[in-house]
Motif scaffolding. Structure first.
Motif, PDB file in Angstrom:
ATOM      1  N   PHE A   1      54.188  26.794  18.191  1.00 32.65           N
ATOM      2  CA  PHE A   1      52.820  26.366  18.463  1.00 32.65           C
ATOM      3  C   PHE A   1      52.227  25.698  17.228  1.00 32.65           C
ATOM      4  O   PHE A   1      52.452  26.133  16.096  1.00 32.65           O
ATOM      5  CB  PHE A   1      51.971  27.550  18.913  1.00 32.65           C
ATOM      6  N   SER A   2      51.447  24.662  17.466  1.00 32.18           N
ATOM      7  CA  SER A   2      51.016  23.762  16.404  1.00 32.18           C
ATOM      8  C   SER A   2      50.096  24.400  15.371  1.00 32.18           C
ATOM      9  O   SER A   2      50.098  23.985  14.208  1.00 32.18           O
ATOM     10  CB  SER A   2      50.324  22.542  17.014  1.00 32.18           C
ATOM     11  N   ARG A   3      49.332  25.419  15.749  1.00 29.97           N
ATOM     12  CA  ARG A   3      48.375  26.007  14.810  1.00 29.97           C
ATOM     13  C   ARG A   3      48.837  27.364  14.274  1.00 29.97           C
ATOM     14  O   ARG A   3      48.069  28.091  13.666  1.00 29.97           O
ATOM     15  CB  ARG A   3      46.990  26.147  15.455  1.00 29.97           C
ATOM     16  N   VAL A   4      50.087  27.688  14.513  1.00 30.79           N
ATOM     17  CA  VAL A   4      50.636  28.966  14.051  1.00 30.79           C
ATOM     18  C   VAL A   4      51.560  28.734  12.853  1.00 30.79           C
ATOM     19  O   VAL A   4      52.382  27.816  12.869  1.00 30.79           O
ATOM     20  CB  VAL A   4      51.421  29.673  15.175  1.00 30.79           C
ATOM     21  N   THR A   5      51.400  29.564  11.837  1.00 25.29           N
ATOM     22  CA  THR A   5      52.332  29.543  10.712  1.00 25.29           C
ATOM     23  C   THR A   5      53.427  30.558  10.984  1.00 25.29           C
ATOM     24  O   THR A   5      53.152  31.754  11.114  1.00 25.29           O
ATOM     25  CB  THR A   5      51.615  29.886   9.388  1.00 25.29           C
ATOM     26  N   TYR A   6      54.648  30.079  11.117  1.00 23.22           N
ATOM     27  CA  TYR A   6      55.787  30.952  11.409  1.00 23.22           C
ATOM     28  C   TYR A   6      56.440  31.401  10.103  1.00 23.22           C
ATOM     29  O   TYR A   6      56.631  30.597   9.177  1.00 23.22           O
ATOM     30  CB  TYR A   6      56.809  30.223  12.278  1.00 23.22           C
ATOM     31  N   LEU A   7      56.756  32.681  10.038  1.00 20.36           N
ATOM     32  CA  LEU A   7      57.365  33.273   8.848  1.00 20.36           C
ATOM     33  C   LEU A   7      58.812  33.631   9.183  1.00 20.36           C
ATOM     34  O   LEU A   7      59.071  34.656   9.812  1.00 20.36           O
ATOM     35  CB  LEU A   7      56.596  34.533   8.437  1.00 20.36           C
ATOM     36  N   PRO A   8      59.764  32.795   8.805  1.00 20.57           N
ATOM     37  CA  PRO A   8      61.162  33.027   9.186  1.00 20.57           C
ATOM     38  C   PRO A   8      61.700  34.353   8.656  1.00 20.57           C
ATOM     39  O   PRO A   8      61.527  34.691   7.477  1.00 20.57           O
ATOM     40  CB  PRO A   8      61.900  31.841   8.547  1.00 20.57           C
ATOM     41  N   CYS A   9      62.339  35.098   9.551  1.00 23.65           N
ATOM     42  CA  CYS A   9      63.025  36.344   9.191  1.00 23.65           C
ATOM     43  C   CYS A   9      64.478  36.182   9.620  1.00 23.65           C
ATOM     44  O   CYS A   9      64.796  36.321  10.809  1.00 23.65           O
ATOM     45  CB  CYS A   9      62.390  37.538   9.899  1.00 23.65           C
ATOM     46  N   THR A  10      65.330  35.890   8.667  1.00 24.33           N
ATOM     47  CA  THR A  10      66.727  35.609   8.963  1.00 24.33           C
ATOM     48  C   THR A  10      67.626  36.420   8.038  1.00 24.33           C
ATOM     49  O   THR A  10      67.152  37.047   7.074  1.00 24.33           O
ATOM     50  CB  THR A  10      67.030  34.115   8.777  1.00 24.33           C
ATOM     51  N   ALA A  11      68.917  36.366   8.323  1.00 25.37           N
ATOM     52  CA  ALA A  11      69.867  37.056   7.455  1.00 25.37           C
ATOM     53  C   ALA A  11      69.803  36.512   6.036  1.00 25.37           C
ATOM     54  O   ALA A  11      70.046  37.233   5.066  1.00 25.37           O
ATOM     55  CB  ALA A  11      71.278  36.906   8.026  1.00 25.37           C
ATOM     56  N   ALA A  12      69.435  35.227   5.903  1.00 23.75           N
ATOM     57  CA  ALA A  12      69.377  34.602   4.583  1.00 23.75           C
ATOM     58  C   ALA A  12      68.326  35.224   3.679  1.00 23.75           C
ATOM     59  O   ALA A  12      68.502  35.297   2.457  1.00 23.75           O
ATOM     60  CB  ALA A  12      69.113  33.103   4.734  1.00 23.75           C
ATOM     61  N   ASN A  13      67.218  35.692   4.251  1.00 25.86           N
ATOM     62  CA  ASN A  13      66.181  36.350   3.435  1.00 25.86           C
ATOM     63  C   ASN A  13      66.087  37.842   3.724  1.00 25.86           C
ATOM     64  O   ASN A  13      65.056  38.473   3.478  1.00 25.86           O
ATOM     65  CB  ASN A  13      64.826  35.670   3.614  1.00 25.86           C
ATOM     66  N   ASN A  14      67.192  38.392   4.253  1.00 21.52           N
ATOM     67  CA  ASN A  14      67.273  39.818   4.554  1.00 21.52           C
ATOM     68  C   ASN A  14      66.171  40.241   5.527  1.00 21.52           C
ATOM     69  O   ASN A  14      65.686  41.360   5.483  1.00 21.52           O
ATOM     70  CB  ASN A  14      67.200  40.651   3.268  1.00 21.52           C
ATOM     71  N   PHE A  15      65.788  39.318   6.408  1.00 23.70           N
ATOM     72  CA  PHE A  15      64.784  39.569   7.439  1.00 23.70           C
ATOM     73  C   PHE A  15      63.446  40.031   6.852  1.00 23.70           C
ATOM     74  O   PHE A  15      62.708  40.786   7.482  1.00 23.70           O
ATOM     75  CB  PHE A  15      65.304  40.579   8.467  1.00 23.70           C
ATOM     76  N   SER A  16      63.143  39.573   5.662  1.00 18.04           N
ATOM     77  CA  SER A  16      61.898  39.936   4.982  1.00 18.04           C
ATOM     78  C   SER A  16      61.053  38.681   4.794  1.00 18.04           C
ATOM     79  O   SER A  16      61.356  37.841   3.951  1.00 18.04           O
ATOM     80  CB  SER A  16      62.203  40.576   3.617  1.00 18.04           C
ATOM     81  N   PRO A  17      59.987  38.500   5.572  1.00 16.98           N
ATOM     82  CA  PRO A  17      59.185  37.280   5.483  1.00 16.98           C
ATOM     83  C   PRO A  17      58.434  37.194   4.160  1.00 16.98           C
ATOM     84  O   PRO A  17      58.013  38.212   3.605  1.00 16.98           O
ATOM     85  CB  PRO A  17      58.216  37.412   6.662  1.00 16.98           C
ATOM     86  N   THR A  18      58.266  35.985   3.674  1.00 16.75           N
ATOM     87  CA  THR A  18      57.521  35.762   2.433  1.00 16.75           C
ATOM     88  C   THR A  18      56.259  34.975   2.737  1.00 16.75           C
ATOM     89  O   THR A  18      56.208  34.201   3.696  1.00 16.75           O
ATOM     90  CB  THR A  18      58.375  35.008   1.408  1.00 16.75           C
ATOM     91  N   PRO A  19      55.221  35.138   1.930  1.00  6.90           N
ATOM     92  CA  PRO A  19      53.948  34.443   2.183  1.00  6.90           C
ATOM     93  C   PRO A  19      54.115  32.931   2.198  1.00  6.90           C
ATOM     94  O   PRO A  19      54.919  32.376   1.451  1.00  6.90           O
ATOM     95  CB  PRO A  19      53.065  34.897   1.022  1.00  6.90           C
ATOM     96  N   PRO A  20      53.351  32.256   3.045  1.00  2.00           N
ATOM     97  CA  PRO A  20      53.429  30.796   3.115  1.00  2.00           C
ATOM     98  C   PRO A  20      52.692  30.146   1.947  1.00  2.00           C
ATOM     99  O   PRO A  20      51.886  30.796   1.265  1.00  2.00           O
ATOM    100  CB  PRO A  20      52.731  30.487   4.441  1.00  2.00           C
TER     101      PRO A  20
END
Length: 409
Positions: free
Chosen positions: A154-173
């Protein structure tokens, strides 16, 4: 003619679990002899703790006598339950949460969905990806999310990727947002945020005058000592965070319905002219207008877990499901599948084999093994290529499901 809220039309397809139910129903109709094992929806299967049953029976008897009958209860919840929550879940852990900051409800799903009502529609939101669909969908319904793009975002949402690459730990945008949805232990990945990760978010929220909406519905399943059970274990969190908790998975209340929200006294939002308003007051106004309170019988049942015997019975229940989680993790590994989670949460997040899509793998599990999971794509774009299994099935079904995978995989 009455005009509809067209934001509802922006929601993609069916609600995730409704789509799963539709596919399973069709498969069962086409294969009536198939014994389907459902490890998809996170619904519990074991009975309520005995202390809860006894308390609810006693409460029901109270309602059968004029002297002890009760009608409408307080919208914020009965004091006997709020005080016990404050004492057992917070003060005994050295955390400052008062009973007056606790609001009893009919479950965290409702609270997580309704909380957005007390914030302006132009608030910018950040949501972990993948994550529980209710956070996003309720903001879409309200008109806060913008339009759905071709990439599934969605265009007005900031998505915080949680993947194996970052150990599923989102970081602030890098950009500023106003509302931050965090879930730990996470649904669906079963992973957690440690205190250092949460401190980064608390500092971000303070710097940007944001509010963290922290879903801790699975806190009772945390086994590792270094993982916070509450965001209020992090210094400064009371200034920026609302916490959601539930009895659904802690004490098997998925059908009984009871949860609560903690809104610290000093946590404020800002008006357009810069005036600070306590969010607790807004939520109280919302609840007194739209909610008549959780049933007295249910609140007595929930309060019963806050005793020495109640804690033993709840731990037994949690241990049962966490043993299932280990069985699933071990079984998936034996079948050659890569897994995450299942250590501090009753969810196992597995990578789909051969780079097939999450819905393709859902169909393969259903068709070949008669096992129902939850496609990761239903939890957000970063969920593609994964599938969630829950540990809330019976022990027999959990063992049977893993045996099917290992011996026939």
């Amino acid at each position: 003619m009455a005009r509809i809220n067209e934001n509802y039309l922006k929601l993609p397809g069916n609600y995730l679990f409704a789509e799963i139910a539709k596919r399973v129903k069709k498969f069962q109709a086409d294969n009536p002899n198939a014994k389907i094992i459902r490890l998809g929806i996170g619904d519990v299967t074991q009975p309520l703790p005995q202390v809860c049953i006894d308390a609810m029976i006693s409460a029901a008897k109270e309602l059968g006598n004029v002297e002890t009958f009760r009608g409408y209860g307080p919208e914020q919840g009965y004091e006997f339950l709020r005080e016990k929550i404050a004492e057992w879940n917070y003060k005994r852990r050295g955390l400052k949460v008062d009973a007056e900051e606790i609001f009893i409800s009919d479950g965290s799903k409702c609270d997580c969905g309704n909380i957005q009502e007390i914030f302006r529609l132009d608030c910018k939101i950040a949501i972990a990806d993948p994550v529980y669909p209710v956070y996003l969908d309720t903001n879409v319904m309200a008109g806060r999310a913008g339009d759905l793009n071709a990439d599934g975002k969605f265009s007005r949402v900031t998505y915080l990727p949680c993947t194996a690459a970052n150990n599923f730990s989102p970081t602030p945008p890098e950009n500023k947002v106003d509302l931050i949805y965090l879930c730990s232990p996470n649904n669906p990945t079963g992973t957690t945020l440690d205190k250092a990760a949460l401190k980064i978010w608390v500092d971000y929220a303070k710097k940007n005058d944001a509010v963290i909406l922290y879903d801790a519905a699975y806190a009772a399943y945390i086994t590792e000592e270094n993982i916070p059970r509450s965001i209020y274990e992090v210094e400064g969190a009371r200034d920026v965070a609302i916490e959601f908790r539930s009895f659904s998975k802690t004490a098997g209340f998925t059908g009984t319905r009871c949860g609560y929200v903690v809104i610290p006294e000093n946590l404020c939002g800002t008006t357009s002219d810069g005036k600070k308003i306590p969010l607790k007051n807004l939520w109280l106004r919302r609840q007194t207008t739209k909610f008549n309170g959780t049933a007295y019988i249910v609140q007595r049942g929930a309060a019963a877990i806050y005793s020495d015997e109640g804690q033993v019975q709840v731990k037994t229940l949690v241990d049962y499901y966490m043993t299932n989680a280990k069985i699933i993790r071990d079984g998936l590994s034996a079948a050659g599948l890569k897994t995450f989670g299942g250590i501090n949460a009753p969810y196992i997040w597995l990578k789909t084999p051969e780079n097939i899509s999450s819905w393709e793998f859902f169909d393969r599990l259903l068709k070949n093994f008669h096992i129902v999971g939850t496609p990761g794509a239903g939890f957000g774009p970063c969920g593609e290529g994964y599938l969630r299994l829950t540990a809330f099935g019976s022990r027999e079904n959990t063992l049977t499901a893993m045996n099917r995978l290992v011996t026939s995989g």
